[in-house]
Design an enzyme around this catalytic site. Structure first.
Site, PDB file in Angstrom:
ATOM      1  N   LYS A   1      13.148  -0.181  93.179  1.00 60.54           N
ATOM      2  CA  LYS A   1      12.740   0.880  92.415  1.00 60.54           C
ATOM      3  C   LYS A   1      11.406   0.162  91.548  1.00 60.54           C
ATOM      4  O   LYS A   1      10.179   0.979  91.411  1.00 60.54           O
ATOM      5  CB  LYS A   1      13.542   1.553  91.325  1.00 60.54           C
TER       6      LYS A   1
ATOM      7  N   LYS B   1      18.725   2.217  85.075  1.00 62.88           N
ATOM      8  CA  LYS B   1      18.924   2.465  86.613  1.00 62.88           C
ATOM      9  C   LYS B   1      18.877   1.149  87.291  1.00 62.88           C
ATOM     10  O   LYS B   1      18.262   0.179  87.075  1.00 62.88           O
ATOM     11  CB  LYS B   1      17.824   3.441  87.173  1.00 62.88           C
TER      12      LYS B   1
ATOM     13  N   GLY C   1      21.233   7.179  94.473  1.00 61.22           N
ATOM     14  CA  GLY C   1      22.400   7.904  94.668  1.00 61.22           C
ATOM     15  C   GLY C   1      23.504   8.079  93.460  1.00 61.22           C
ATOM     16  O   GLY C   1      24.594   8.566  93.524  1.00 61.22           O
ATOM     17  N   GLY C   2      22.756   7.788  92.588  1.00 61.14           N
ATOM     18  CA  GLY C   2      23.626   8.128  91.103  1.00 61.14           C
ATOM     19  C   GLY C   2      24.194   6.664  90.833  1.00 61.14           C
ATOM     20  O   GLY C   2      24.625   6.794  89.601  1.00 61.14           O
TER      21      GLY C   2
ATOM     22  N   HIS D   1      14.882  18.274  89.485  1.00 58.25           N
ATOM     23  CA  HIS D   1      14.594  17.212  90.490  1.00 58.25           C
ATOM     24  C   HIS D   1      14.022  17.818  91.611  1.00 58.25           C
ATOM     25  O   HIS D   1      14.828  18.672  92.385  1.00 58.25           O
ATOM     26  CB  HIS D   1      16.014  16.585  90.934  1.00 58.25           C
TER      27      HIS D   1
ATOM     28  N   GLU E   1      10.763  11.394  95.796  1.00 56.18           N
ATOM     29  CA  GLU E   1      11.448  12.212  94.642  1.00 56.18           C
ATOM     30  C   GLU E   1      10.707  12.169  93.280  1.00 56.18           C
ATOM     31  O   GLU E   1      10.377  11.165  92.918  1.00 56.18           O
ATOM     32  CB  GLU E   1      12.838  11.675  94.553  1.00 56.18           C
TER      33      GLU E   1
ATOM     34  N   ARG F   1      14.408   7.467 104.704  1.00 61.42           N
ATOM     35  CA  ARG F   1      15.431   7.730 105.676  1.00 61.42           C
ATOM     36  C   ARG F   1      15.376   9.220 105.602  1.00 61.42           C
ATOM     37  O   ARG F   1      14.749   9.929 104.993  1.00 61.42           O
ATOM     38  CB  ARG F   1      16.754   7.158 105.329  1.00 61.42           C
TER      39      ARG F   1
END
Length: 708
Positions: free
Chosen positions: A124, A166, A172-173, A216, A283, A300
Site C-alpha cells: 500500500k 493499515k 480484506g480488513g 467504499h 478501490e 485479481r
C-alpha cells in the site's frame, strides 16, 4: 512501466484455488472448451470443485501453507496434469508476485497481471507513492520505512485523529484498526502488526487520516496486452463488518454519470501508466462532498465481480482467459453500457451476535433457492454441499447470492426474497442478518449508506434475534416428532401420545422455555387424533427474568429481532394440525398453525434441534432439565467462542483481573479475537497456553468473582 509476461494461446487451465471461486472459474473454462485441472488439499478431497474438473491433483495437507500457498506443489501439479496455464482465483496466491513470476519462469501462462504489476500495487505504501506520481488523489497519511512506534506517534499527531492503521502488504480488513485517540495507538499498532504478520507475512504498517462516513466505491478495470484499457463502471461496497465487505452493488447509488466518468478516467490512466494487463480493481473512499481518494488496487478478480457481470452482460473470467491468450479487447469505452442494477450478499459461516466470529462445523441442511423459486435473475455461487463441513482452515465465506433487476429496488426485492428462502442449518451463519440489512429503511433508500452502516443501523455486535412464540412451538414439535409414528403418506400421528404428553426444555441465545405437547381435537375434524387430522396443543413457558418470545406476527420485525427490554415470563399455547412430512428423508414438515399453513426445514443435532422458519434459521438446545442451562451462568468460565489457535495468554493463575481486562488472543481464519474478563476477580484455573489449539466451547480459564 514496461511489463513482461507469457501471453500466448493455451489448452488446459489449472485453477489454483478451492471452494466457490474454483467452481466459478471452472464453469467458464469448460464452457470455452479448455481442459480443466483442480487442485485440492487433503481436507478438500471430496469437495465439489474436485469433481468439477477433468483432472485433479492433491497438493498437500489441510493447512494453506502446505497446500494452496505452496507454489512448488502447484507447479508440480500443473506438470503432472499437463496444464499450460494457471488461474489463481482470489485469495491464496492470487496477488503473490513470486507466484506469478514462478508460473512465467516455468513456461506457463499466468491468467492475471504480471509479477511486476502485482509488486507495484501489492504494498500500500509503494502503491500510494506511485499513484500520487500519476496524479491520483490519495488520503493524507504516512507510508514511510521507519516503522518505530515513536515515528508512528509523531506522524499520527501530524495527520490528526481519528486515523486508520493499515497493513501495507494486504487488505480484506486484516491488520486494520481505527484509532480515535493518541493513548489507543500503541495497542492498535501491536495488534495490527501481529494480525498483518499472520495474514501477509509482513508487519509493515501505514497510517491514513480516517474519512468520516465514507462510501467504499471501486472501479472495475479490464486491460489487454496491446495497451487498451477500459473500465466497466463502479461497484459500491459500503456495507461492511470488520472492514470486510458484506453487500456489494452496481452501480453505486451515490455516483452519477459525471463522477463515474472522472473516477473511471483516473483509474484507466493509472492502469495504462503501469502497463497493466488483465482484470483489476481500483478501490476508493468517496466522502460526503463527492471527493474520492485512492485506497488500493486489487490485481485479481474480485469476490464481487458478479454484480459487474450482471449489469454489463460480460463474463469477466472469459475475458481474463482471452486477454491471457493474447486477444485484443474489441470495444471502446462508449461501447460498454450499464444495464439495470445488481446487488450481491456474502453468506458467511459466522456467529453474528458474538461479533461475527467465524464458525466451523457440519452442513446439515443446504437448500438454496432454485431458479424455479426465484426466476433466472438470481445467481448463487457456492461450493457447499449437504453433509459436508465448513473447515477451520479456510475463509468463512460459503456462498454469494446475486440478484439483478431493471432498477435498484427490483434487485433489492428479488435478493431479499432469495435470502428468505436460503436454508443453511448445522452451524451459525449471517443469513438472517443479511436479510435484515436488505430490509432496512436506510438501505432501501440507498443514498444514506456508508461504511458505518452496520454499526449505525444494526449495532455492534448486532442483537441476537428472539424467536417468535410460533417458532418456539415448532421447535418443541421438531424436538419430539421423530419419535412419533408416520403413515405411508407421511402424516404424523398425534394419538401415539395417548392421554399423556411430551415435555422438555428448550434453550436458545441464553433464553429458556419449558414446553408440553399433548394431543387434542382437530378443529376441522374433532375426535380424530391420528392420520391427516391429528392435532396437538403446544404450551411453551418462558423461564427466567430476561427471557421471552417475540410478540409480533410470524415473520414480522418484532417477532424476529431481539427486544431491548426484558419480557415477563409467560405461557403461550399453540395448536398445530395436519402435520405431515414433505420428503422421504424427514427433513421438511408442513402443518397448519392456528389456521395458517407453515413449512419448516429441520435438522437434529447431538444436543438439540435446528429449524428454518419464516426466512430465518433457529438453533435450540434440548437440556434434560432447565437447571443444566443455568450451570455456567455466573460461573466465571471463559469458553472458546470458536475453534482457534491460542495466540497469546496475558494472565496466570492467581492473577487479579479487572472487568474488561484482556485475557487471551485467539486467531482463526487469519483474524485475531481478543477475550476480556467478564467481571473483576481472580484467575483460578488456566487451561491453555500460547501456541495451543482450542475447540469451540472449550474451557479456557476460570475467574472467581472478587467479593467486596
Amino acid at each position: 512501466m514496461r511489463v513482461n509476461k507469457n501471453i500466448r494461446p493455451f489448452h488446459t487451465v489449472l485453477v489454483a484455488n478451492r471452494g466457490e471461486i474454483a467452481l466459478r472459474v471452472l464453469r467458464t473454462v469448460r464452457r470455452l472448451g479448455y481442459g480443466s485441472v483442480a487442485v485440492y488439499s487433503e481436507a478438500d478431497r471430496d469437495s465439489p470443485h474436485v469433481q468439477a474438473a477433468d483432472r485433479a491433483v492433491c497438493i498437500g495437507p489441510a493447512a494453506p501453507a502446505q497446500s494452496y500457498l505452496n507454489i512448488e506443489a502447484i507447479l508440480q501439479a500443473a506438470r503432472l496434469a499437463g496444464a499450460d496455464a494457471i488461474h489463481p482465483g482470489y485469495g491464496f496466491l492470487s496477488e503473490n508476485d513470486a507466484f506469478a513470476d514462478a508460473v512465467d519462469a516455468a513456461g506457463l501462462v499466468f491468467i492475471g497481471p504480471s509479477g511486476a504489476n502485482i509488486r507495484a500495487m501489492g504494498n500500500k505504501a509503494g502503491a500510494k507513492r506511485l499513484m500520487q506520481g500519476w496524479g491520483m488523489p490519495c488520503i493524507p497519511g504516512y507510508e514511510g520505512q521507519d516503522q518505530s512506534d515513536e515515528v508512528f506517534v509523531r506522524e499520527a499527531a501530524r495527520i490528526g485523529f481519528p486515523i486508520m492503521c493499515k497493513a501495507a502488504a494486504g487488505g480484506g480488513g486484516r491488520g486494520m484498526r481505527r484509532v480515535d485517540t493518541p493513548d489507543a495507538l500503541p495497542q492498535a499498532l501491536a495488534s495490527a502488526r501481529s494480525e498483518a504478520r499472520t495474514a501477509f507475512g509482513s508487519d509493515e504498517l501505514i497510517l491514513e487520516r480516517a474519512v468520516i462516513q465514507p462510501r467504499h466505491v471501486e472501479i472495475q478495470l479490464l486491460a489487454d496486452s496491446h495497451g487498451h484499457v477500459v473500465h466497466l463502471g463502479e461497484r459500491d461496497c459500503s456495507v461492511q463488518r470488520r472492514h470486510q465487505k458484506l453487500i456489494e452493488e452496481a452501480p453505486s447509488p451515490a455516483v452519477n454519470a459525471e463522477l463515474r466518468a472522472r473516477m473511471g478516467q483516473v483509474a484507466v490512466d493509472s492502469a495504462r501508466a503501469m502497463g497493466y494487463i488483465g482484470v483489476g480493481t481500483m478501490e476508493f473512499l468517496l466522502d460526503t462532498d463527492g471527493q474520492f481518494y485512492f485506497m488500493e488496487m486489487n490485481t485479481r478478480l474480485q469476490v464481487e465481480h458478479a454484480v459487474t457481470e450482471a449489469i454489463t452482460g460480460l463474463d469477466l473470467v472469459e475475458w481474463q482467459l482471452r486477454v491471457a491468450s493474447g486477444e485484443a479487447l474489441p470495444w471502446q469505452q462508449a461501447d460498454i453500457p450499464l444495464q439495470g442494477h445488481a446487488i450481491e450478499v456474502r453468506l458467511t459461516a459466522e456467529d453474528v451476535p458474538a461479533g461475527f466470529l467465524p464458525q466451523t462445523g457440519p452442513v446439515l441442511r443446504w437448500r438454496p433457492p432454485t431458479p424455479q423459486d426465484t426466476g433466472h435473475d438470481v445467481r448463487i455461487d457456492s461450493a457447499l454441499r449437504e453433509g459436508g463441513q465448513v473447515s477451520p482452515h479456510y475463509d468463512s465465506m460459503v456462498a454469494k447470492i446475486v440478484a439483478h433487476g431493471k432498477d435498484r429496488e427490483e434487485a433489492r426485492r428479488k435478493l431479499l426474497a432469495a435470502m428468505r428462502q436460503c436454508v443453511l442449518l448445522g452451524l451459525p451463519s449471517n443469513q438472517g442478518f443479511l436479510a435484515d440489512c436488505l430490509a432496512d429503511a436506510v438501505f432501501m433508500q440507498g443514498v444514506g449508506v456508508h461504511t458505518g452502516f452496520v454499526a449505525e443501523r444494526m449495532g455492534l455486535p448486532p442483537a441476537a434475534p428472539v424467536p417468535s412464540a410460533r417458532a418456539v412451538a415448532l421447535a418443541a414439535l421438531a424436538a419430539q416428532v421423530h419419535s412419533l409414528p408416520t403413515s405411508d403418506h407421511g402424516h404424523v400421528h398425534a394419538g401415539a401420545l395417548g392421554q399423556g404428553q411430551a415435555q422438555g426444555f428448550l434453550t436458545s441465545g441464553g433464553r429458556r422455555w419449558r414446553y408440553r405437547i399433548h394431543p387434542t381435537s382437530c378443529p376441522s375434524a374433532p375426535n380424530q387424533g391420528t392420520g391427516p387430522n391429528a392435532a396437538w396443543e403446544v404450551q411453551c413457558t418462558a423461564l427466567g427474568m430476561d427471557v421471552g418470545v417475540g410478540v409480533g406476527a410470524p415473520g414480522s420485525a418484532s417477532a424476529a429481532i431481539s427486544a431491548t427490554t426484558s419480557l415477563t415470563p409467560n405461557t403461550h399455547t399453540t395448536t398445530l394440525t395436519h402435520v405431515h412430512w414433505q420428503d422421504a428423508a424427514h427433513t421438511e414438515l408442513a402443518l397448519e398453525c392456528e389456521g395458517l399453513r407453515e413449512q419448516i426445514c429441520m435438522a437434529r443435532t447431538d444436543n438439540g434441534v435446528q429449524l428454518f422458519h419464516q426466512g430465518r434459521a433457529w438453533a435450540f438446545e434440548c437440556p434434560t432439565a432447565h437447571g443444566q442451562a443455568e450451570q455456567a451462568a455466573g460461573s466465571g468460565a471463559v469458553l472458546a467462542p470458536l475453534t482457534a489457535r491460542v495466540l497469546q495468554v496475558m494472565v496466570t493463575p492467581g492473577k487479579t483481573v479487572q472487568a474488561g481486562e484482556r485475557l487471551l488472543v485467539l486467531e482463526a481464519m487469519k483474524m485475531e479475537h481478543t477475550l476480556t474478563a467478564p467481571f473483576t476477580g481472580v484467575v483460578r484455573e488456566l487451561s491453555v497456553q500460547a501456541g495451543g489449539q482450542a475447540l469451540k466451547g472449550a474451557l479456557l480459564l476460570q475467574i472467581e468473582a472478587e467479593i467486596t
